[in-house]
Design a protein around this motif. Structure first.
Motif, mmCIF file in Angstrom:
data_model
loop_
_atom_site.group_PDB
_atom_site.id
_atom_site.type_symbol
_atom_site.label_atom_id
_atom_site.label_comp_id
_atom_site.label_asym_id
_atom_site.label_seq_id
_atom_site.Cartn_x
_atom_site.Cartn_y
_atom_site.Cartn_z
ATOM 1 N N THR A 86 -10.078 -37.488 14.853
ATOM 2 C CA THR A 86 -10.504 -36.092 14.718
ATOM 3 C C THR A 86 -11.907 -35.938 15.279
ATOM 4 O O THR A 86 -12.689 -36.885 15.276
ATOM 5 C CB THR A 86 -10.497 -35.635 13.245
ATOM 6 N N TRP A 87 -12.217 -34.731 15.758
ATOM 7 C CA TRP A 87 -13.524 -34.485 16.355
ATOM 8 C C TRP A 87 -13.888 -33.024 16.292
ATOM 9 O O TRP A 87 -13.067 -32.168 16.003
ATOM 10 C CB TRP A 87 -13.570 -34.981 17.791
ATOM 11 N N GLN A 88 -15.160 -32.758 16.560
ATOM 12 C CA GLN A 88 -15.681 -31.395 16.719
ATOM 13 C C GLN A 88 -16.173 -31.255 18.144
ATOM 14 O O GLN A 88 -16.593 -32.234 18.761
ATOM 15 C CB GLN A 88 -16.838 -31.146 15.755
ATOM 16 N N PHE A 89 -16.158 -30.021 18.647
ATOM 17 C CA PHE A 89 -16.623 -29.772 20.001
ATOM 18 C C PHE A 89 -17.275 -28.401 20.062
ATOM 19 O O PHE A 89 -17.178 -27.612 19.137
ATOM 20 C CB PHE A 89 -15.462 -29.846 21.005
ATOM 21 N N SER A 90 -17.955 -28.153 21.155
ATOM 22 C CA SER A 90 -18.548 -26.844 21.433
ATOM 23 C C SER A 90 -18.119 -26.406 22.823
ATOM 24 O O SER A 90 -17.790 -27.242 23.667
ATOM 25 C CB SER A 90 -20.076 -26.919 21.396
ATOM 26 N N ALA B 197 -10.815 -32.024 11.195
ATOM 27 C CA ALA B 197 -11.817 -31.210 11.874
ATOM 28 C C ALA B 197 -11.637 -29.742 11.527
ATOM 29 O O ALA B 197 -12.544 -28.950 11.659
ATOM 30 C CB ALA B 197 -11.732 -31.407 13.381
ATOM 31 N N SER B 198 -10.435 -29.365 11.097
ATOM 32 C CA SER B 198 -10.143 -27.970 10.771
ATOM 33 C C SER B 198 -8.892 -27.911 9.906
ATOM 34 O O SER B 198 -8.081 -28.816 9.922
ATOM 35 C CB SER B 198 -9.926 -27.187 12.059
ATOM 36 N N ALA B 199 -8.730 -26.847 9.154
ATOM 37 C CA ALA B 199 -7.596 -26.735 8.244
ATOM 38 C C ALA B 199 -6.311 -26.315 8.943
ATOM 39 O O ALA B 199 -5.228 -26.689 8.529
ATOM 40 C CB ALA B 199 -7.927 -25.747 7.136
ATOM 41 N N SER B 200 -6.384 -25.518 9.997
ATOM 42 C CA SER B 200 -5.174 -25.044 10.658
ATOM 43 C C SER B 200 -4.839 -25.913 11.858
ATOM 44 O O SER B 200 -5.711 -26.414 12.524
ATOM 45 C CB SER B 200 -5.337 -23.597 11.105
ATOM 46 N N ALA B 201 -3.554 -26.097 12.122
ATOM 47 C CA ALA B 201 -3.158 -26.953 13.238
ATOM 48 C C ALA B 201 -1.784 -26.564 13.755
ATOM 49 O O ALA B 201 -0.952 -26.068 13.040
ATOM 50 C CB ALA B 201 -3.163 -28.404 12.800
ATOM 51 N N THR B 202 -1.559 -26.840 15.031
ATOM 52 C CA THR B 202 -0.247 -26.754 15.650
ATOM 53 C C THR B 202 -0.003 -28.078 16.329
ATOM 54 O O THR B 202 -0.927 -28.830 16.555
ATOM 55 C CB THR B 202 -0.198 -25.615 16.698
ATOM 56 N N SER B 203 1.220 -28.404 16.668
ATOM 57 C CA SER B 203 1.442 -29.735 17.234
ATOM 58 C C SER B 203 2.187 -29.683 18.555
ATOM 59 O O SER B 203 2.890 -28.749 18.869
ATOM 60 C CB SER B 203 2.208 -30.603 16.240
ATOM 61 N N SER B 204 1.979 -30.758 19.310
ATOM 62 C CA SER B 204 2.709 -30.979 20.551
ATOM 63 C C SER B 204 2.831 -32.477 20.729
ATOM 64 O O SER B 204 2.081 -33.247 20.158
ATOM 65 C CB SER B 204 1.960 -30.349 21.733
ATOM 66 N N GLY B 205 3.775 -32.941 21.526
ATOM 67 C CA GLY B 205 4.027 -34.370 21.665
ATOM 68 C C GLY B 205 3.360 -34.983 22.880
ATOM 69 O O GLY B 205 3.085 -34.319 23.855
ATOM 70 N N ALA B 206 3.118 -36.283 22.810
ATOM 71 C CA ALA B 206 2.548 -37.040 23.926
ATOM 72 C C ALA B 206 2.877 -38.494 23.706
ATOM 73 O O ALA B 206 3.288 -38.898 22.643
ATOM 74 C CB ALA B 206 1.034 -36.845 23.990
ATOM 75 N N SER B 207 2.679 -39.322 24.704
ATOM 76 C CA SER B 207 2.840 -40.747 24.515
ATOM 77 C C SER B 207 1.765 -41.471 25.286
ATOM 78 O O SER B 207 1.269 -40.971 26.283
ATOM 79 C CB SER B 207 4.249 -41.172 24.916
#
Length: 188
Positions: A39-43, A127-137
């Motif tokens: 997890t991370w934060q960014f600007s 890093a945040s409470a809300s999330a959506t997902s997508s796949g990767a490998s």
């Protein structure tokens, strides 16, 4: 007056590179053969996309760089690595690097441990409470030529625009801003 005006103009340079890895950390370890999250934060203005690597100064634990995922969008703020095949040990770090030039490091996590399979997972860091997902490998090859692979699922979250001076990039951004301000003051 010259210096303060130049310093005020250079401050956005320091704020532009606030990419900070929150987890894993000393208290948020990984466990072998399970799902583990970065997890991370960014600007706005931070490098994007980045590639994610794992390194360890102890070559007996990990010989070289282990590539986790290339071309990750920093706005996702989280990336889950499944079936971690790293050796149990201490001194690991996650690195965010330039996707086109992996020698350019944008951020390092604090050091963390990989615990043996069967260890109770560490409490999650988000890093945040809300999330959506997508796949990767992802797959990687260490410097010793050993091939490692793991599948991964990336989870995205909302933007967080915090300024951080705890990462080396934030500190170097401030140093660069001061250098630009000093140079500007000399030229005026």
């Amino acid at each position: 007056m010259r210096f303060s005006l130049a310093a005020a103009l250079a401050l956005p340079l320091a704020a532009a590179n606030a990419l900070q890895i929150i987890g894993p950390s000393e208290t948020s370890y990984w466990v072998q053969n399970t799902s583990n999250t970065i997890t991370w934060q960014f600007s706005q203005g931070d490098p994007n996309p980045i590639s994610i690597n794992v390194v360890n100064a102890n070559n007996a634990t990990l010989n070289g760089v282990f590539a986790i995922a290339p071309f990750v969008n920093v706005s996702q703020q989280t990336f889950t690595v499944t079936n971690v095949t790293l050796r149990a040990g201490d001194g690991y770090q996650v690195q965010f690097v330039n996707a086109s030039n992996t020698t350019q490091i944008f951020a390092n996590s604090s050091t963390f441990s990989v615990k043996p399979a069967g260890t109770t997972p560490a409490p999650p860091v988000s890093a945040s409470a809300s999330a959506t997902s997508s796949g990767a490998s992802a797959s990687g090859t260490s410097a010793s030529g050993t091939s490692n692979s793991s599948s991964a699922t990336a989870t995205g979250a909302a933007h967080n625009s915090a300024l951080s001076l705890t990462t080396s990039e934030g500190v170097f951004g401030v140093i660069a801003a001061c250098g630009i301000a000093s140079l500007s003051a000399l030229l005026l």
